[in-house]
Design a protein around this motif. Structure first.
Motif, mmCIF file in Angstrom:
data_model
loop_
_atom_site.group_PDB
_atom_site.id
_atom_site.type_symbol
_atom_site.label_atom_id
_atom_site.label_comp_id
_atom_site.label_asym_id
_atom_site.label_seq_id
_atom_site.Cartn_x
_atom_site.Cartn_y
_atom_site.Cartn_z
ATOM 1 N N LEU A 232 0.836 -1.161 -0.079
ATOM 2 C CA LEU A 232 0.206 -0.111 0.092
ATOM 3 C C LEU A 232 0.977 1.390 0.023
ATOM 4 O O LEU A 232 1.927 1.163 0.487
ATOM 5 C CB LEU A 232 -0.782 -0.006 1.247
ATOM 6 N N VAL A 233 0.506 2.214 -0.560
ATOM 7 C CA VAL A 233 1.154 3.556 -0.671
ATOM 8 C C VAL A 233 0.040 4.669 -0.235
ATOM 9 O O VAL A 233 -1.059 4.622 -0.413
ATOM 10 C CB VAL A 233 1.629 4.031 -1.970
ATOM 11 N N MET A 234 0.589 5.587 0.869
ATOM 12 C CA MET A 234 -0.195 6.555 1.588
ATOM 13 C C MET A 234 -0.034 7.819 0.531
ATOM 14 O O MET A 234 0.807 8.199 0.525
ATOM 15 C CB MET A 234 0.122 6.824 2.792
ATOM 16 N N VAL A 235 -1.495 8.382 0.365
ATOM 17 C CA VAL A 235 -1.365 9.737 -0.334
ATOM 18 C C VAL A 235 -2.306 10.861 0.435
ATOM 19 O O VAL A 235 -3.372 10.195 0.593
ATOM 20 C CB VAL A 235 -1.763 9.367 -1.748
ATOM 21 N N PRO A 236 -1.985 11.723 0.717
ATOM 22 C CA PRO A 236 -2.860 12.959 1.442
ATOM 23 C C PRO A 236 -3.988 13.338 0.062
ATOM 24 O O PRO A 236 -3.656 13.567 -0.611
ATOM 25 C CB PRO A 236 -2.163 14.113 1.534
ATOM 26 N N VAL A 237 -5.324 13.209 0.576
ATOM 27 C CA VAL A 237 -6.346 13.463 -0.187
ATOM 28 C C VAL A 237 -7.144 14.393 0.422
ATOM 29 O O VAL A 237 -7.770 14.141 1.572
ATOM 30 C CB VAL A 237 -6.981 11.964 -0.805
ATOM 31 N N ARG A 238 -7.511 15.604 -0.050
ATOM 32 C CA ARG A 238 -8.646 16.579 0.410
ATOM 33 C C ARG A 238 -9.821 16.215 -0.527
ATOM 34 O O ARG A 238 -9.918 16.187 -1.607
ATOM 35 C CB ARG A 238 -8.043 17.810 0.041
ATOM 36 N N VAL A 239 -10.814 16.496 0.497
ATOM 37 C CA VAL A 239 -12.147 16.147 -0.187
ATOM 38 C C VAL A 239 -13.115 17.330 -0.023
ATOM 39 O O VAL A 239 -13.176 18.197 -0.570
ATOM 40 C CB VAL A 239 -12.955 14.853 0.361
ATOM 41 N N HIS A 240 -13.611 17.358 1.345
ATOM 42 C CA HIS A 240 -14.446 18.720 1.893
ATOM 43 C C HIS A 240 -13.866 19.613 2.507
ATOM 44 O O HIS A 240 -13.979 20.789 2.498
ATOM 45 C CB HIS A 240 -15.526 18.295 2.626
ATOM 46 N N SER A 241 -12.783 19.321 3.089
ATOM 47 C CA SER A 241 -12.018 20.188 4.082
ATOM 48 C C SER A 241 -10.341 20.112 3.744
ATOM 49 O O SER A 241 -9.915 19.600 2.655
ATOM 50 C CB SER A 241 -11.944 19.560 5.608
ATOM 51 N N VAL A 242 -9.646 21.459 4.072
ATOM 52 C CA VAL A 242 -8.264 21.675 3.946
ATOM 53 C C VAL A 242 -7.333 20.479 4.714
ATOM 54 O O VAL A 242 -6.441 20.440 4.310
ATOM 55 C CB VAL A 242 -7.987 23.052 4.587
#
Length: 317
Positions: A232-242
């Motif tokens: 697995l690789v972790m990626v920061p993802v923004r949806v509704h919030s900063v």
């Protein structure tokens, strides 16, 4: 404008791999999420700390922003799925998923930095089935928390997962640097540390830090073990919030019954690391300490194992 680069996250301290001293909650085939996930999170005969299950990040001590608050603008697309030709979200942040929701350019995570991901959000007028809505849909695979032979509790998938597919979040309390430091200093050497620090570099010398701790409030991600050769690789993802969500994607095709792992230092590579910790005898490894903190031995068993779990001391400096 070129999107800011995101410095790969680092584990603030020791590990999730030790399992000593846990409170016992024994059950067979139950749903760890208690119905909060669309797909049950199975577990069998486990003993684990009592914690509150939350599929998403929650606001914790010291955090000035509620992760559930919608703070990002939305697109005005009326189509079933957004197109980069007309979608303001995709035009501003770039297209990161293909039409099936698979993460594009996954090999970018082999470098020291990765670009941030922005999904369509609650203010967008596109369909809920838009291909730019992936992480927000939550868990889609049958996962099982189980006891491993020598690394405490772990997570395995009960079905095949294709390369680039979203698997789960690493969700927990979003806390301040001061709270993260307080919790780390108050922790006993035999206790597990779950805090993950995300450092985002905007290219102008400014750095934004986000600290996520799933020890008391978290999801299935809190049971994932470290590996020096993860799937697995972790990626920061923004949806509704900063506030970014720490999303875990399949770094390769994963077979059913495989254990799911990620690199606590934030990297993803099937190559030997640029710098390896010195190999020591078992006795010396167990006794090795860094600035007064016990550096725990890694039991991932991979050919490129660095012998010790990642340890980031910046929170204590």
């Amino acid at each position: 404008m070129k999107p800011p680069e995101v410095g790969l996250l680092t584990s603030v301290a020791d590990s999730l791999q030790a399992a000593a001293g846990m409170n016992v909650t024994d059950a067979h085939g139950g749903d760890l999420s208690r119905g909060l996930e669309d797909v049950p999170v199975l577990f069998e005969g486990l003993a684990f700390h009592t914690f509150q299950y939350s599929p998403e990040n929650v606001q914790g001590p010291g955090s000035a922003v509620d992760p559930s608050e919608v703070t990002l603008p939305g697109c005005s697309c009326l189509s079933h799925s957004c197109s980069i030709d007309s979608c303001s979200c995709l035009q501003t942040h770039g297209q990161t998923y293909d039409s099936t929701g698979t993460l594009l350019n996954l090999n970018r995570t082999d470098s020291s930095f990765c670009s941030p991901v922005f999904e369509c959000n609650a203010l967008c007028t596109c369909s809920d089935d838009c291909s730019n809505r992936v992480v927000q849909r939550g868990l889609r695979f049958r996962l099982q928390v189980n006891k491993t032979q020598d690394r405490g509790w772990g997570v395995r998938t009960l079905e095949k997962i294709s390369h680039g597919t979203f698997v789960c979040e690493y969700a927990g309390e979003v806390i301040s640097f001061e709270e993260a430091r307080r919790r780390q200093l108050a922790q006993r050497s035999e206790e597990n540390n779950y805090i993950i620090a995300v450092r985002e570099h905007a290219g102008t010398g400014s750095v934004t830090e986000t600290f996520v701790d799933p020890a008391q409030v978290g999801n299935v991600g809190r049971f994932l073990n470290h590996s020096c050769m993860p799937n697995l690789v972790m990626v920061p993802v923004r949806v509704h919030s900063v506030i970014p969500r720490l999303a875990l994607f399949a770094g390769r095709d994963i077979e059913a019954q495989e254990e799911l792992t990620f690199d606590y230092s934030g990297g993803y590579s099937n190559q030997h690391p640029a710098e390896l910790l010195p190999v020591q005898s078992d006795g010396a490894a167990q006794a090795r300490r860094t600035d007064g903190l016990q550096k725990k031995v890694c039991h991932c068993g991979s050919n490129n194992c660095t012998q010790f779990l990642p340890l980031d001391l910046s929170i204590l400096s």
